[in-house]
Design a protein around this motif. Structure first.
Motif, PDB file in Angstrom:
ATOM      1  N   ASN A 125       0.732  -1.187   0.028  1.00  0.00           N
ATOM      2  CA  ASN A 125       0.123   0.026  -0.034  1.00  0.00           C
ATOM      3  C   ASN A 125       0.720   1.163  -0.009  1.00  0.00           C
ATOM      4  O   ASN A 125       1.717   1.225   0.658  1.00  0.00           O
ATOM      5  CB  ASN A 125      -0.675  -0.168   1.249  1.00  0.00           C
ATOM      6  CG  ASN A 125      -1.943   1.080   1.406  1.00  0.00           C
ATOM      7  OD1 ASN A 125      -2.590   1.227   0.227  1.00  0.00           O
ATOM      8  ND2 ASN A 125      -2.467   1.611   2.408  1.00  0.00           N
ATOM      9  N   CYS A 126       0.541   2.217  -0.584  1.00  0.00           N
ATOM     10  CA  CYS A 126       1.227   3.351  -0.830  1.00  0.00           C
ATOM     11  C   CYS A 126       1.796   4.108   0.410  1.00  0.00           C
ATOM     12  O   CYS A 126       2.912   4.401   0.666  1.00  0.00           O
ATOM     13  CB  CYS A 126       0.626   4.675  -1.569  1.00  0.00           C
ATOM     14  SG  CYS A 126      -1.346   4.675  -1.287  1.00  0.00           S
ATOM     15  N   GLN A 153      -3.639  11.660   4.066  1.00  0.00           N
ATOM     16  CA  GLN A 153      -3.564  11.084   2.779  1.00  0.00           C
ATOM     17  C   GLN A 153      -4.288  11.861   1.373  1.00  0.00           C
ATOM     18  O   GLN A 153      -5.469  12.309   1.782  1.00  0.00           O
ATOM     19  CB  GLN A 153      -4.203   9.583   2.650  1.00  0.00           C
ATOM     20  CG  GLN A 153      -3.307   8.703   3.622  1.00  0.00           C
ATOM     21  CD  GLN A 153      -3.524   7.111   3.610  1.00  0.00           C
ATOM     22  OE1 GLN A 153      -3.304   6.610   4.690  1.00  0.00           O
ATOM     23  NE2 GLN A 153      -4.080   6.777   2.473  1.00  0.00           N
ATOM     24  N   GLY A 157      -5.432   8.846  -3.857  1.00  0.00           N
ATOM     25  CA  GLY A 157      -5.395   7.648  -3.502  1.00  0.00           C
ATOM     26  C   GLY A 157      -6.592   6.529  -3.487  1.00  0.00           C
ATOM     27  O   GLY A 157      -6.854   5.599  -3.660  1.00  0.00           O
ATOM     28  N   THR A 158      -7.906   7.626  -3.591  1.00  0.00           N
ATOM     29  CA  THR A 158      -9.079   7.097  -3.579  1.00  0.00           C
ATOM     30  C   THR A 158      -9.353   6.702  -5.261  1.00  0.00           C
ATOM     31  O   THR A 158      -9.980   5.812  -5.526  1.00  0.00           O
ATOM     32  CB  THR A 158     -10.169   7.953  -2.922  1.00  0.00           C
ATOM     33  OG1 THR A 158      -9.672   8.251  -1.636  1.00  0.00           O
ATOM     34  CG2 THR A 158     -11.573   7.129  -3.114  1.00  0.00           C
ATOM     35  N   GLU A 202      -7.325   0.790   5.857  1.00  0.00           N
ATOM     36  CA  GLU A 202      -6.019   1.313   5.719  1.00  0.00           C
ATOM     37  C   GLU A 202      -5.045   1.496   6.773  1.00  0.00           C
ATOM     38  O   GLU A 202      -3.921   1.426   6.757  1.00  0.00           O
ATOM     39  CB  GLU A 202      -6.280   2.778   5.192  1.00  0.00           C
ATOM     40  CG  GLU A 202      -5.276   3.701   4.534  1.00  0.00           C
ATOM     41  CD  GLU A 202      -5.100   3.281   3.228  1.00  0.00           C
ATOM     42  OE1 GLU A 202      -5.718   2.499   2.516  1.00  0.00           O
ATOM     43  OE2 GLU A 202      -3.918   4.142   2.672  1.00  0.00           O
ATOM     44  N   ARG A 227      -7.899  11.289   5.531  1.00  0.00           N
ATOM     45  CA  ARG A 227      -8.207  11.733   4.237  1.00  0.00           C
ATOM     46  C   ARG A 227      -8.202  13.371   3.990  1.00  0.00           C
ATOM     47  O   ARG A 227      -9.104  14.008   4.826  1.00  0.00           O
ATOM     48  CB  ARG A 227      -9.243  11.152   3.445  1.00  0.00           C
ATOM     49  CG  ARG A 227      -9.304  11.475   1.759  1.00  0.00           C
ATOM     50  CD  ARG A 227      -8.166  10.578   1.076  1.00  0.00           C
ATOM     51  NE  ARG A 227      -8.574   9.182   1.257  1.00  0.00           N
ATOM     52  CZ  ARG A 227      -7.914   8.340   0.816  1.00  0.00           C
ATOM     53  NH1 ARG A 227      -6.711   8.675   0.328  1.00  0.00           N
ATOM     54  NH2 ARG A 227      -8.151   6.928   0.804  1.00  0.00           N
ATOM     55  N   HIS A 234       1.019  11.423  -0.013  1.00  0.00           N
ATOM     56  CA  HIS A 234       0.586  11.189   1.283  1.00  0.00           C
ATOM     57  C   HIS A 234       1.480  12.033   2.100  1.00  0.00           C
ATOM     58  O   HIS A 234       2.906  11.977   1.923  1.00  0.00           O
ATOM     59  CB  HIS A 234       0.695   9.921   1.417  1.00  0.00           C
ATOM     60  CG  HIS A 234      -0.635   9.247   0.855  1.00  0.00           C
ATOM     61  ND1 HIS A 234      -1.732   9.809   0.279  1.00  0.00           N
ATOM     62  CD2 HIS A 234      -1.027   7.744   0.530  1.00  0.00           C
ATOM     63  CE1 HIS A 234      -2.752   8.989  -0.293  1.00  0.00           C
ATOM     64  NE2 HIS A 234      -2.079   7.642  -0.137  1.00  0.00           N
TER      65      HIS A 234
END
Ligand code: 2RA
Length: 329
Positions: A125-126, A153, A157-158, A202, A227, A234
Motif C-alpha cells: 500500500n502507498c 492522505q 489515493g481513492t 488502511e 483523508r 501522502h
C-alpha cells in the motif's frame, strides 16, 4: 519485453505508463488492459497507439509481465490465470499482500527475496511503502520497538471519483460522492472500510504490511489514517520507539545515505517535506526529524511521498526492473 498494464485507464495505470516511458523500460509491445467499457480505446505509448483489450485477450497475447492496478476482486480472479499462463504479475491491490506464499516488495528493502518461482508479486500500500522505506535502515541499526503513525492522505489515493468530488465541491456543483462527507476544507478520519476492531483497513495495512516487509512481527504499530484534500502525495507523522538509543545526526546520515530517501530538514529556513514538492517525484522525503523527549529512545519524523509514484506505479516498475536485471522474467 511484452508488458501488460491492467487498469491502464485508471489513475495508477496512467502513471505506470508514464513511469515505464520515463525510465525507458524495454517495452517491445504494450498491452493496455481495462474493463469492458474501455475495450477498443486507443492508448498512445512512445508514439504508438495500442488498442485496449480485455483480460483473456491479454493472456492470449502472452506478455512477459503484467502490471496490475485494477482492484482486489479483479486481481483475485485474474492474477492466478495470468500466472498459470507463465506471466509474472505485479499487483497493486491488497488482494495478495498478506498471502503467506506471496512476496510484498519494496525493492530497496526486500527484492532480493524474489525468485523465478514468484509469479504473483504484491506491491505494498502507498502509505506503507513511504513509511517502511524510511524506517527499514533505522530498524536495521536501532531495532524498532513501536511505531505510532498518523497519515494525511491525498484524494488521489481513492481515485478519479474523489478527485472529481473535490473539483465539484470547489465549483459548487453537486455530484457523485467518493466519501460520506464533503472533502473540501475537511479532514476525514476514514480511509477504506472499518474493521471489527474499530480501525480502518488502511490503518491495519500500515500495521500488517510493515511487519511483513520488515519481517518482524514483534514491532508494535498503531495507525490513524486521515483523508485530506491534497493532490500531490501522502504525508505521515511517524513516532518511532527503538529498542536502543540513537544519535540524531547519525539518523540523518543513515537516511541521507539510504536509496530512495531525500532528507529535507532545516527548520531555520522552513525546509521540510510537503506534497506540493513531492508531487511527480519518486523519492520519499523525510524531515522534522527530532527527538521525542517524552520517552527514551524515541524519535519523531515527517514523511511525504507521491502516492501514485513511489507509492504505486514507480515501486511496481522498479520491481519489474529488478526481475529483468536478475533474469527472473
Ligand atoms: C488510499 N492507499 O490512499 C489507499 C489506496 N490507494 O486510498
Amino acid at each position: 519485453m511484452k508488458v501488460a498494464v491492467v487498469g491502464a485507464t485508471g489513475l495508477v495505470g496512467e502513471v505506470m505508463l508514464k513511469v515505464l516511458e520515463e525510465r525507458n523500460f524495454p517495452v517491445s509491445e504494450l498491452i493496455p488492459v481495462a474493463s469492458e467499457r474501455s475495450i477498443g480505446k486507443l492508448i498512445s505509448y512512445k508514439g504508438t497507439d495500442y488498442k485496449v483489450v480485455g483480460m483473456q485477450d491479454a493472456i492470449d497475447m502472452k506478455p512477459n509481465v503484467a502490471l496490475f492496478s485494477a482492484g482486489g476482486d479483479t486481481s483475485l480472479e485474474w492474477a492466478p490465470k495470468f500466472a498459470k499462463a507463465g506471466i509474472t504479475v505485479i499487483d497493486n491491490s491488497s488482494a495478495w499482500r498478506m498471502d503467506h506464499s506471496k512476496h510484498l516488495v519494496v525493492p530497496e528493502i526486500n527484492a532480493n527475496t524474489l525468485t523465478s518461482e514468484d509469479k504473483i508479486i504484491a506491491n505494498p500500500n502507498c502509505s506503507t511503502i513511504q513509511m517502511v522505506l524510511a524506517l527499514a535502515p533505522l530498524h536495521k541499526k536501532y531495532k524498532i520497538k513501536r511505531i505510532v503513525v498518523s497519515t494525511y492522505q491525498s484524494i488521489t489515493g481513492t481515485g478519479v471519483k474523489a478527485v472529481r468530488q473535490l473539483e465539484n465541491e470547489l465549483a459548487g456543483i453537486k455530484g457523485e460522492m467518493a466519501y460520506p462527507y464533503p472533502i473540501h476544507q475537511n479532514a476525514i478520519p476514514h480511509c477504506d472500510v472499518f474493521e471489527e476492531n474499530g480501525y480502518t483497513k488502511e490503518e491495519m495495512k500500515l500495521v500488517r504490511e510493515t511487519q511483513k516487509i520488515l519481517d518482524d512481527r514483534t514491532i508494535a504499530i498503531t495507525a490513524t489514517a486521515v483523508r485530506i484534500p491534497t493532490a500531490g502525495g501522502h504525508s505521515e507523522a511517524v513516532n518511532v520507539e527503538f529498542e536502543n538509543d540513537y544519535d540524531l545526526s547519525e539518523v540523518r546520515q543513515i537516511l541521507n545515505e539510504s536509496e530512495g530517501i531525500v532528507v529535507q530538514d532545516n527548520i531555520d529556513v522552513n525546509t521540510y517535506p510537503m506534497p506540493i514538492y513531492a508531487h511527480g517525484k519518486d523519492d520519499v522525503f523525510v524531515g522534522r526529524i527530532r527527538r521525542d523527549g517524552s520517552q527514551p529512545n524515541t524519535i519523531n519524523m515527517w514523511i511525504v511521498s507521491d502516492n501514485l509514484r513511489k507509492g504505486a506505479a514507480t515501486n511496481t516498475v522498479q520491481i519489474a526492473e529488478y526481475l529483468l536485471k536478475k533474469n527472473l522474467l
